[in-house]
Design a protein around this motif. Structure first.
Motif, PDB file in Angstrom:
ATOM      1  N   SER A  31      37.516  65.624  21.264  1.00  8.97           N
ATOM      2  CA  SER A  31      37.881  66.432  22.174  1.00  8.97           C
ATOM      3  C   SER A  31      39.231  67.113  21.646  1.00  8.97           C
ATOM      4  CB  SER A  31      38.356  65.835  23.324  1.00  8.97           C
ATOM      5  OG  SER A  31      39.154  66.071  24.338  1.00  8.97           O
ATOM      6  N   GLU A  32      39.493  68.288  22.136  1.00  4.75           N
ATOM      7  CA  GLU A  32      40.667  69.254  21.926  1.00  4.75           C
ATOM      8  C   GLU A  32      41.401  69.369  23.231  1.00  4.75           C
ATOM      9  OE1 GLU A  32      39.691  72.652  19.651  1.00  4.75           O
ATOM     10  OE2 GLU A  32      38.315  71.604  18.060  1.00  4.75           O
ATOM     11  N   LYS A  34      43.771  70.083  26.192  1.00  2.00           N
ATOM     12  CA  LYS A  34      45.356  70.210  26.178  1.00  2.00           C
ATOM     13  C   LYS A  34      45.629  70.795  27.725  1.00  2.00           C
ATOM     14  CE  LYS A  34      46.599  70.560  21.460  1.00  2.00           C
ATOM     15  NZ  LYS A  34      47.433  71.368  20.383  1.00  2.00           N
ATOM     16  N   THR A  49      39.287  73.907  24.488  1.00  2.00           N
ATOM     17  CA  THR A  49      39.444  74.126  22.921  1.00  2.00           C
ATOM     18  C   THR A  49      40.854  74.262  22.788  1.00  2.00           C
ATOM     19  OG1 THR A  49      38.374  76.161  22.840  1.00  2.00           O
ATOM     20  CG2 THR A  49      36.861  74.676  22.664  1.00  2.00           C
ATOM     21  N   SER A  50      41.204  73.754  21.542  1.00  2.00           N
ATOM     22  CA  SER A  50      42.714  74.271  21.195  1.00  2.00           C
ATOM     23  C   SER A  50      42.943  74.516  19.714  1.00  2.00           C
ATOM     24  CB  SER A  50      43.564  73.295  21.717  1.00  2.00           C
ATOM     25  OG  SER A  50      43.387  72.015  21.182  1.00  2.00           O
ATOM     26  N   THR A  51      42.028  74.546  18.897  1.00  2.00           N
ATOM     27  CA  THR A  51      42.143  74.701  17.424  1.00  2.00           C
ATOM     28  C   THR A  51      41.416  76.265  17.127  1.00  2.00           C
ATOM     29  OG1 THR A  51      39.753  73.702  16.837  1.00  2.00           O
ATOM     30  CG2 THR A  51      41.873  72.269  16.734  1.00  2.00           C
ATOM     31  N   ASN A 435      40.713  80.515  22.400  1.00  2.00           N
ATOM     32  CA  ASN A 435      39.841  79.015  22.978  1.00  2.00           C
ATOM     33  C   ASN A 435      39.471  79.382  24.425  1.00  2.00           C
ATOM     34  OD1 ASN A 435      43.034  78.184  21.226  1.00  2.00           O
ATOM     35  ND2 ASN A 435      40.791  77.316  20.560  1.00  2.00           N
TER      36      ASN A 435
END
Length: 451
Positions: A31-32, A34, A49-51, A435
């Motif tokens: 999990s990303e 946020k 998603t955060s990358t 993202n």
């Protein structure tokens, strides 16, 4: 052990890491997820998603959520050429295709199925296309249990579109989920043209829009292909009405303003007509079916009245933040005429303007809730606006998604009308990588009661 067997054993062991590293359906990613507070509006955004992995959502003409409402399907550079699902509550990610896909991802609303095209011969960029069905329920359950089976358990080839019919990856799933509709090649479309029909040439500075083009459908149970219609222009953005079987909406694609953007036809070839007859002064774009009887679209007000814009050094496209400024697009796109987020009724053919920004580009990519309560749009600054269709009130819901982003936000309402999915570069250090982000409809708006 004989030397031949030793060499085989060594080569097999050496090969194992390569196999294990290869992307497989059901592969899980951490999990990303946020929570980020919008710095301007204060709305709490959920980044699933955060990358910087090159994520992008499905286009707003198509469904995003699985039928159980728990997962969103998206594209990503995490696994090149494959699609992923992300759980909205946990943020867990799962690879849901294997063998690649091309063009549009079609997420079923009634069943836990995903439909898409892929090249029949993976060594060729063109050629025959397979229409593939993925059983998402099986993939997600087995992935969670850590007991994946052969890929054939999860994927089924519904049929093949021969090379002679291949018009690209544009595809839409019918309301009853028994058929898909797709664009066919110019050569095939030419065969089915009405005698004497004038073929349209390219329109505008992007040198797109020339015809002919056509539509065909495939029976997902038998693979049988049936021709629908031919038109004298380039077809784009094929979509269906999720509530009315056989109703198709598509556009005349020029990369900008077209002489007549929006079109509709039934799957049996009847009822072909302009959805919203437009004038040369109207820049109509980004239509999306939002309710059983309605299509939202943007009538752009992005060009200055006093000047028609300027060309870049190549003279073919606008190189700044605000596209579509070239004089070659004609007189459309200014606020001399009514502009804004327009909603057209498919039955009565009446059109209303739901809202418009007071300045700037105007609303650009648009969508709405299934129940007819909300409309949503973005603008050139990548800001997101929410509209209460009962009251006509409009608010800035979220901003700061960076005009330098690799793509536009493309807002899409959830089926229950409580949240909006966008793609955003807000978290990206390079100001481009995007993202998957969820924006909630404000609680106070959800609690509103109407007479």
């Amino acid at each position: 052990m004989k030397m031949k067997n030793v060499l085989f054993a060594v080569s097999f062991v050496l090969f194992l890491p390569a196999v294990s590293l290869r992307a497989q359906i059901g592969k899980r990613f951490p999990s990303e997820r946020k929570l980020v507070k919008d710095p301007v509006t204060g709305v709490m955004l959920t980044f699933l998603t955060s990358t910087p992995a090159g994520d992008s959502k499905i286009y707003q003409t198509h469904n995003q959520w699985t039928s159980d409402g728990q997962w969103l399907i998206f594209r990503s550079g995490r696994i090149k050429g494959e699609a992923l699902a992300v759980n909205e509550r946990t943020g867990g990610q799962v690879q849901v295709t294997q063998g690649g896909y091309t063009g549009m991802l079609c997420v079923a609303r009634r069943s836990m199925k995903l439909y898409y095209m892929r090249n029949a011969d993976t060594s060729r960029r063109r050629g025959a296309l397979q229409v593939v069905e993925t059983d998402l329920e099986k993939v997600l359950a087995d992935s969670k249990a850590g007991k994946m089976r052969a890929v054939s358990v999860y994927q089924r080839v519904c049929g093949t579109i021969p090379d002679s019919l291949n018009g690209g990856g544009d595809m839409a799933l019918d309301a009853e989920e028994k058929y898909v509709y797709f664009r066919v090649s110019r050569a095939e479309a030419q065969k089915h043209l009405t005698p004497g029909m004038k073929i349209e040439s390219n329109f505008g500075p992007r040198n797109m829009g020339a015809g002919p083009a056509g539509l065909a459908g495939m029976d997902l149970s038998t693979g049988e292909i049936k021709y629908i219609t031919s038109v004298p222009f380039q077809i784009g953005h094929i979509q269906t009405n999720p509530w009315v079987p056989g109703e198709i909406v598509f556009c005349w694609e020029t990369g900008g303003k077209s002489p007549q953007r929006t079109w509709t036809v039934m799957a049996d070839g009847t009822g072909l007509r302009p959805l919203y007859p437009e004038s040369e002064y109207e820049w109509v774009t980004h239509e999306a079916v939002i309710t059983k009887d309605e299509v939202a679209m943007a009538i752009m007000g992005h060009r200055k009245i006093a000047a028609s814009g300027k060309r870049d050094t190549a003279g073919t496209h606008w190189s700044g933040m605000n596209p579509g400024q070239e004089a070659a697009w004609g007189p459309s796109g200014t606020r001399e005429k009514p502009t804004g987020l327009a909603i057209v009724n498919l039955r009565t053919r009446e059109m209303v303007i739901a809202a418009q920004t007071k300045s700037g580009s105007g609303l650009w990519h648009v969508h709405g809730s299934d129940d007819g309560r909300w409309a949503v749009g973005d603008d050139f600054s990548r800001s997101i606006y929410l509209i209460d269709r009962h009251t006509g009130e409009m608010i800035l819901l979220s901003t700061g998604h960076k005009a330098t982003a690799a793509d536009h936000p493309h807002p899409t309402m959830s089926p229950d009308g409580t949240r909006i999915e966008i793609q955003s570069a807000m978290l990206s250090a390079d100001n481009r990588s995007m993202n998957i982000c969820i924006i909630p409809v404000p609680e106070l708006w959800l609690k509103r009661k109407y007479d």
